[in-house]
Scaffold this motif. Structure first.
Motif, PDB file in Angstrom:
ATOM      1  N   ALA A  32       7.003   3.892  -7.064  1.00 32.38           N
ATOM      2  CA  ALA A  32       5.932   4.095  -6.094  1.00 32.38           C
ATOM      3  C   ALA A  32       5.380   5.516  -6.181  1.00 32.38           C
ATOM      4  O   ALA A  32       4.159   5.732  -6.127  1.00 32.38           O
ATOM      5  CB  ALA A  32       6.441   3.809  -4.679  1.00 32.38           C
ATOM      6  N   GLN A  33       6.274   6.474  -6.336  1.00 29.23           N
ATOM      7  CA  GLN A  33       5.840   7.870  -6.442  1.00 29.23           C
ATOM      8  C   GLN A  33       4.973   8.069  -7.676  1.00 29.23           C
ATOM      9  O   GLN A  33       3.955   8.760  -7.633  1.00 29.23           O
ATOM     10  CB  GLN A  33       7.055   8.786  -6.486  1.00 29.23           C
ATOM     11  CG  GLN A  33       6.713  10.267  -6.502  1.00 29.23           C
ATOM     12  CD  GLN A  33       7.947  11.152  -6.425  1.00 29.23           C
ATOM     13  OE1 GLN A  33       9.069  10.691  -6.547  1.00 29.23           O
ATOM     14  NE2 GLN A  33       7.738  12.439  -6.223  1.00 29.23           N
ATOM     15  N   LEU A  35       3.111   5.893  -9.009  1.00 25.89           N
ATOM     16  CA  LEU A  35       1.832   5.232  -8.748  1.00 25.89           C
ATOM     17  C   LEU A  35       1.062   5.917  -7.619  1.00 25.89           C
ATOM     18  O   LEU A  35      -0.019   5.461  -7.253  1.00 25.89           O
ATOM     19  CB  LEU A  35       2.067   3.758  -8.387  1.00 25.89           C
ATOM     20  CG  LEU A  35       2.643   2.870  -9.497  1.00 25.89           C
ATOM     21  CD1 LEU A  35       2.993   1.498  -8.942  1.00 25.89           C
ATOM     22  CD2 LEU A  35       1.659   2.746 -10.650  1.00 25.89           C
ATOM     23  N   GLN A  36       1.649   6.966  -7.075  1.00 23.70           N
ATOM     24  CA  GLN A  36       1.053   7.716  -5.953  1.00 23.70           C
ATOM     25  C   GLN A  36       0.847   6.802  -4.734  1.00 23.70           C
ATOM     26  O   GLN A  36      -0.175   6.880  -4.048  1.00 23.70           O
ATOM     27  CB  GLN A  36      -0.272   8.365  -6.379  1.00 23.70           C
ATOM     28  CG  GLN A  36      -0.091   9.394  -7.485  1.00 23.70           C
ATOM     29  CD  GLN A  36      -1.377  10.129  -7.837  1.00 23.70           C
ATOM     30  OE1 GLN A  36      -2.451   9.537  -7.846  1.00 23.70           O
ATOM     31  NE2 GLN A  36      -1.258  11.424  -8.131  1.00 23.70           N
ATOM     32  N   ILE A  37       1.852   5.976  -4.488  1.00 21.04           N
ATOM     33  CA  ILE A  37       1.861   5.104  -3.316  1.00 21.04           C
ATOM     34  C   ILE A  37       2.934   5.618  -2.359  1.00 21.04           C
ATOM     35  O   ILE A  37       4.097   5.777  -2.759  1.00 21.04           O
ATOM     36  CB  ILE A  37       2.156   3.645  -3.702  1.00 21.04           C
ATOM     37  CG1 ILE A  37       0.998   3.080  -4.533  1.00 21.04           C
ATOM     38  CG2 ILE A  37       2.377   2.779  -2.457  1.00 21.04           C
ATOM     39  CD1 ILE A  37       1.238   1.662  -5.043  1.00 21.04           C
ATOM     40  N   TRP A  39       5.945   5.963   0.076  1.00 17.94           N
ATOM     41  CA  TRP A  39       7.129   5.150   0.355  1.00 17.94           C
ATOM     42  C   TRP A  39       7.334   5.100   1.864  1.00 17.94           C
ATOM     43  O   TRP A  39       7.289   6.130   2.526  1.00 17.94           O
ATOM     44  CB  TRP A  39       8.359   5.744  -0.313  1.00 17.94           C
ATOM     45  CG  TRP A  39       9.586   4.888  -0.166  1.00 17.94           C
ATOM     46  CD1 TRP A  39      10.628   5.092   0.676  1.00 17.94           C
ATOM     47  CD2 TRP A  39       9.865   3.683  -0.880  1.00 17.94           C
ATOM     48  NE1 TRP A  39      11.561   4.096   0.544  1.00 17.94           N
ATOM     49  CE2 TRP A  39      11.114   3.209  -0.415  1.00 17.94           C
ATOM     50  CE3 TRP A  39       9.190   2.954  -1.865  1.00 17.94           C
ATOM     51  CZ2 TRP A  39      11.710   2.047  -0.893  1.00 17.94           C
ATOM     52  CZ3 TRP A  39       9.776   1.795  -2.348  1.00 17.94           C
ATOM     53  CH2 TRP A  39      11.018   1.349  -1.859  1.00 17.94           C
ATOM     54  N   ILE A  59       4.805  -3.431  -2.892  1.00 17.65           N
ATOM     55  CA  ILE A  59       4.505  -1.998  -2.970  1.00 17.65           C
ATOM     56  C   ILE A  59       3.009  -1.781  -3.159  1.00 17.65           C
ATOM     57  O   ILE A  59       2.394  -0.954  -2.476  1.00 17.65           O
ATOM     58  CB  ILE A  59       5.310  -1.351  -4.114  1.00 17.65           C
ATOM     59  CG1 ILE A  59       6.802  -1.322  -3.759  1.00 17.65           C
ATOM     60  CG2 ILE A  59       4.810   0.068  -4.398  1.00 17.65           C
ATOM     61  CD1 ILE A  59       7.703  -0.930  -4.911  1.00 17.65           C
ATOM     62  N   LEU A  60       2.413  -2.526  -4.064  1.00 16.77           N
ATOM     63  CA  LEU A  60       0.973  -2.399  -4.299  1.00 16.77           C
ATOM     64  C   LEU A  60       0.182  -2.789  -3.054  1.00 16.77           C
ATOM     65  O   LEU A  60      -0.784  -2.101  -2.674  1.00 16.77           O
ATOM     66  CB  LEU A  60       0.555  -3.270  -5.484  1.00 16.77           C
ATOM     67  CG  LEU A  60       1.110  -2.867  -6.852  1.00 16.77           C
ATOM     68  CD1 LEU A  60       0.730  -3.909  -7.897  1.00 16.77           C
ATOM     69  CD2 LEU A  60       0.597  -1.493  -7.267  1.00 16.77           C
ATOM     70  N   SER A  62       1.040  -2.593  -0.009  1.00 15.61           N
ATOM     71  CA  SER A  62       1.200  -1.623   1.079  1.00 15.61           C
ATOM     72  C   SER A  62       0.124  -0.539   1.022  1.00 15.61           C
ATOM     73  O   SER A  62      -0.162   0.113   2.017  1.00 15.61           O
ATOM     74  CB  SER A  62       2.591  -0.979   1.020  1.00 15.61           C
ATOM     75  OG  SER A  62       2.699  -0.072  -0.076  1.00 15.61           O
ATOM     76  N   ALA A  63      -0.470  -0.366  -0.164  1.00 20.57           N
ATOM     77  CA  ALA A  63      -1.522   0.629  -0.329  1.00 20.57           C
ATOM     78  C   ALA A  63      -2.877  -0.024  -0.592  1.00 20.57           C
ATOM     79  O   ALA A  63      -3.825   0.652  -1.005  1.00 20.57           O
ATOM     80  CB  ALA A  63      -1.170   1.571  -1.482  1.00 20.57           C
ATOM     81  N   ARG A  65      -3.586  -2.087  -2.945  1.00 21.24           N
ATOM     82  CA  ARG A  65      -3.846  -2.096  -4.392  1.00 21.24           C
ATOM     83  C   ARG A  65      -3.281  -3.344  -5.068  1.00 21.24           C
ATOM     84  O   ARG A  65      -2.974  -3.344  -6.256  1.00 21.24           O
ATOM     85  CB  ARG A  65      -3.251  -0.823  -5.014  1.00 21.24           C
ATOM     86  CG  ARG A  65      -3.902   0.458  -4.499  1.00 21.24           C
ATOM     87  CD  ARG A  65      -3.150   1.709  -4.935  1.00 21.24           C
ATOM     88  NE  ARG A  65      -3.083   1.846  -6.372  1.00 21.24           N
ATOM     89  CZ  ARG A  65      -2.431   2.845  -7.003  1.00 21.24           C
ATOM     90  NH1 ARG A  65      -1.824   3.781  -6.282  1.00 21.24           N
ATOM     91  NH2 ARG A  65      -2.405   2.905  -8.315  1.00 21.24           N
ATOM     92  N   GLN A  66      -3.150  -4.434  -4.282  1.00 22.67           N
ATOM     93  CA  GLN A  66      -2.521  -5.646  -4.781  1.00 22.67           C
ATOM     94  C   GLN A  66      -3.279  -6.319  -5.925  1.00 22.67           C
ATOM     95  O   GLN A  66      -2.726  -7.155  -6.640  1.00 22.67           O
ATOM     96  CB  GLN A  66      -2.297  -6.650  -3.654  1.00 22.67           C
ATOM     97  CG  GLN A  66      -3.568  -7.111  -2.954  1.00 22.67           C
ATOM     98  CD  GLN A  66      -3.906  -6.244  -1.765  1.00 22.67           C
ATOM     99  OE1 GLN A  66      -3.580  -5.058  -1.721  1.00 22.67           O
ATOM    100  NE2 GLN A  66      -4.561  -6.838  -0.765  1.00 22.67           N
TER     101      GLN A  66
END
Length: 225
Positions: A32-33, A35-37, A39, A59-60, A62-63, A65-66
């Motif tokens: 995640a880090q 990908l700059q998402i 946590w 994870i995607l 959540s930002a 970016r899915q």
């Protein structure tokens, strides 16, 4: 199910036999880090029990970016997480077993109960070896043989087959909502191991420290009163 009807015991790996979910979470946090998402606590709560593909999607999402990344790129990301996780697996030792698990497994073996591992992880054989648990679980369901991951029942159906038992005659131990759903879908009497209530679990223990044959028989008896 009556206590005398139990024919076998099925165990999830992460969060039941060993506290190895922390390593998956650490690996995903690193991804995640990269990908700059950000946590979040929500991700740390949601991911346990998910497949790698579903974890990446969560994870995607959540930002927002899915819809990013094609199938090949997603495979590269999940492979990267697996590489990071394997570094943690290599450092596992019997000291990583959860409290009370060794005594409980010894008690079950002494009583003559067959045991099986219900893990859909391709890393399960290596983890079990590093944890020194191979004598308890000499056979492990090949992850590649499963058509679907939890919450589908496939892994529990396969695990029960390893010990030649019907799932309905087995007690399963799970620590996540996804895992409980999988075990229940297979027909197992399912005991949740978590400080928080897991929906659909037939019974709950807050910790592996509470596990014993007598404790399992007690909850089985209470539910059949």
């Amino acid at each position: 199910m009556q206590p005398q009807d139990v024919r076998g015991f099925l165990f999830d790996l992460h969060g039941v036999l060993a506290d190895s979910w922390q390593y998956h979470l650490a690996s995903w946090q690193a991804v995640a880090q990269e990908l700059q998402i950000p946590w979040t606590d929500q991700l740390a709560t949601t991911l346990p029990g998910m497949s790698r593909a579903d974890s990446l999607q969560a994870i995607l999402a959540s930002a927002g970016r899915q819809n990013e990344f094609n199938a090949h790129q997603r495979q590269m990301l999940t492979d990267h997480e697996n590489t990071l996780y394997k570094q943690f697996v290599a450092a596992l030792t019997p000291a990583n077993r959860l409290p009370g698990i060794t005594a409980f497994l010894d008690e079950l073996v002494a009583a003559g109960y067959p045991l099986a591992l219900a893990s859909a992880s391709a890393n399960a054989p290596a983890e079990i070896k590093h944890l020194g648990l191979t004598p308890y679980f000499p056979q492990i369901v090949p992850a590649s043989s499963l058509r679907a991951s939890k919450p589908a029942p496939d892994v529990y159906l396969a695990a029960a087959g390893l010990i030649h038992q019907h799932p309905e005659d087995c007690v399963a131990f799970e620590d996540t909502v996804t895992g409980v759903r999988s075990a229940k879908a297979a027909g197992c009497f399912t005991i949740g191991i978590n400080s928080q209530k897991l929906p659909q679990a037939d019974a709950m223990f807050a910790s592996t420290r509470e596990l014993s044959i007598a404790a399992v028989q007690r909850v089985l008896g209470q539910l059949n009163v």
